[in-house]
Scaffold this active site. Structure first.
Site, PDB file in Angstrom:
ATOM      1  N   LYS A  25      46.180  36.991  50.614  1.00 63.25           N
ATOM      2  CA  LYS A  25      46.653  37.041  48.967  1.00 63.25           C
ATOM      3  C   LYS A  25      46.163  38.336  48.457  1.00 63.25           C
ATOM      4  O   LYS A  25      46.813  38.841  47.384  1.00 63.25           O
ATOM      5  CB  LYS A  25      46.246  35.895  48.294  1.00 63.25           C
ATOM      6  CG  LYS A  25      46.739  34.500  48.474  1.00 63.25           C
ATOM      7  CD  LYS A  25      46.410  33.449  47.836  1.00 63.25           C
ATOM      8  CE  LYS A  25      47.337  32.247  48.060  1.00 63.25           C
ATOM      9  NZ  LYS A  25      46.899  31.422  49.258  1.00 63.25           N
TER      10      LYS A  25
HETATM   11  C1  LIG Z   1      47.795  30.543  50.066  1.00 61.90           C
HETATM   12  C2  LIG Z   1      47.287  30.421  51.335  1.00 61.90           C
HETATM   13  C3  LIG Z   1      48.227  29.636  52.375  1.00 61.90           C
HETATM   14  C4  LIG Z   1      49.441  29.328  51.903  1.00 61.90           C
HETATM   15  O1  LIG Z   1      50.408  30.657  51.786  1.00 61.90           O
HETATM   16  P1  LIG Z   1      51.931  30.410  50.962  1.00 61.90           P
HETATM   17  O2  LIG Z   1      52.330  31.810  50.895  1.00 61.90           O
HETATM   18  O3  LIG Z   1      51.557  29.547  49.738  1.00 61.90           O
HETATM   19  O4  LIG Z   1      52.605  29.476  51.881  1.00 61.90           O
HETATM   20  C5  LIG Z   1      47.748  29.754  53.740  1.00 61.90           C
HETATM   21  N1  LIG Z   1      46.510  29.953  54.137  1.00 61.90           N
HETATM   22  C6  LIG Z   1      45.648  30.553  53.183  1.00 61.90           C
HETATM   23  C7  LIG Z   1      44.163  30.945  53.554  1.00 61.90           C
HETATM   24  C8  LIG Z   1      45.946  30.744  51.846  1.00 61.90           C
HETATM   25  O5  LIG Z   1      45.228  30.932  50.921  1.00 61.90           O
END
Ligand SMILES: *Cc1c(COP(=O)(O)O)cnc(C)c1O
Length: 431
Positions: free
Chosen positions: A107
């Site tokens: 993210k």
């Molecule tokens: C947010 C997150 C996901 C999921 O990603 P999406 O884009 O919502 O499908 C998977 N793994 C981790 C570690 C995350 O922080």
């Protein structure tokens, strides 16, 4: 580039408008009017092109002239200024490590890009923007770090007291400056409810320019394409495109990968790897989309019962199920199988998976068993240390702290405790 709302009841928006609004007024997600194609040369010559330039060339059509070229180049350079290596785990399976950024999860990429774009857009406005965000863990840290010290932007993060991991809490509460952490005496749902109410409160909105940094924002979604290109740059067997498994919750990450593919990036097949939250795997069986309440799992960042971005995936395939099914599959993996995979892979190869990456690994492994001529990669979405309370007992090993965590773990927490009421939030914001 212009963006339309998938609910088709709102005016077209520019990149700037879509970034500032987040969601269209009709509550639909914004979607680009056309899918730009990358130059063939970007793909054929990718090994010789820097990550900054790849990112710039991929994002430029989406931004158009709304950010000056020099500024956009600086923004993408700062967005991707950490390594994103593709690491071989077995002969057929590689891990795309997306956890080398400041908050140790993928993210960071979207949050760094979005925060800098918003910073550009408020520069001339003479008005301070307040970004309000509720977090259950990972999003808050990435947003806090992305917006840290960005001029003209204040960030207020609400998190449920005692319900985030200690590493996550330090990432939220040790920055200071323009980042304010509110430790809410309640649950994540309370935090989210308080934030929602703030966006609709007339008095607050007269005083403050409030915006959100949630994951459906185009400025968080679109830059996630970058690392699919970086993965291909490092892919050795260019004659055979990779199968890519993506641990999925809200489906923004995998949706960005599909968008990259539709723009010209070679990918054999996409697998959305889910935990027990199986709305999309069920849809792929039945063609019935039935949202459910989320259930708690050990891969908690994927505990989503109504994944927002799935509508964007359907739009990318023009709502045609046969085309979708050819390129895309989705499976649900239990917590038990996730733990067994972490243990088995560690024992066999020495590679430490986090619970989210492990879901992706197993989904890919099962697919490759059915398609023995293919090879692939999974996205390792977070560093295992973020989930050490799950990882350490399964592996019987301690996960060493990376430098960036060592730096913050002893810093004092700075947070304001508030009750889980909208009035408490409003009082804080009005100060
Ligand atoms: C947010 C997150 C996901 C999921 O990603 P999406 O884009 O919502 O499908 C998977 N793994 C981790 C570690 C995350 O922080």
């Amino acid at each position: 580039m212009n963006y339309y709302s998938l609910h088709k009841q709102s005016p077209i928006a520019s990149f700037k408008e879509a970034t500032i609004l987040g969601q269209a007024p009709d509550k639909g997600l914004y979607f680009p009017e056309t899918i730009p194609q990358v130059d063939k040369e970007l793909i054929s010559n990718i090994e010789n092109i820097s990550n900054e330039e790849i990112a710039f060339r991929v994002i430029k059509p989406y931004v158009g002239n709304e950010i000056k070229e020099d500024d956009l180049f600086r923004i993408v350079s700062e967005t991707v200024n950490f390594p994103i290596p593709l690491v071989l785990v077995t002969e057929n399976i590689s891990s795309l490590e997306l956890f080398h950024g400041p908050t140790l999860a993928f993210k960071d990429v979207g949050a760094r890009f979005m925060s800098r774009c918003l910073g550009e857009f408020v520069k001339g406005a003479g008005k301070k923007v307040t970004v309000l965000v509720a977090t259950s863990g990972d999003t808050g840290g990435a947003v806090a770090n992305g917006f840290f010290d960005v001029d003209g932007v204040d960030v207020v993060i609400l998190y449920p007291s005692g319900k985030v991991s200690s590493v996550q809490e330090k990432q939220l509460t040790t920055l200071g400056k323009n980042i304010h952490a509110l430790e809410v005496n309640g649950t994540f749902d309370d935090c989210q409810q308080m934030v929602k109410q703030a966006f609709t409160d007339a008095e607050l909105n007269k005083q403050l320019f409030l915006t959100s940094a949630n994951s459906i924002n185009v400025a968080r979604w679109l830059p996630q394409q970058f690392y699919y290109f970086f993965a291909y740059k490092q892919w050795k067997q260019k004659e055979q495109a990779p199968v890519i498994a993506v641990p999925s919750g809200n489906f923004g990450n995998i949706c960005a990968g599909i968008l990259a593919h539709m723009s010209g990036l070679p990918v054999q097949h996409f697998i959305a790897a889910c935990n027990a939250n199986n709305v999309v795997p069920n849809y792929m069986q039945s063609q019935q989309y039935q949202p459910k309440a989320a259930v708690a799992t050990i891969s908690n960042a994927m505990d989503v019962g109504n994944p927002s971005n799935f509508v964007r995936i359907l739009e990318l395939f023009h709502q045609q199920f046969p085309q979708l099914k050819e390129k895309f599959s989705s499976v649900s993996i239990t917590d038990e199988a996730t733990k067994q995979t972490m243990k088995r892979v560690f024992d066999a190869t020495g590679y430490t998976l986090d619970p989210h990456g492990a879901v992706g690994y197993l989904a890919l492994e099962e697919y490759l068993q059915q398609h023995s001529l293919l090879k692939g990669m999974f996205l390792e979405t977070a560093h295992p240390v973020k989930f050490y309370d799950v990882v350490e007992p399964v592996l019987n090993e301690t996960v060493p702290l990376p430098e960036s965590v060592k730096d913050i773990i002893d810093l004092p927490k700075q947070s304001t405790k508030i009750n889980a009421t909208f009035e408490a939030l409003k009082d804080f914001l009005k100060q």
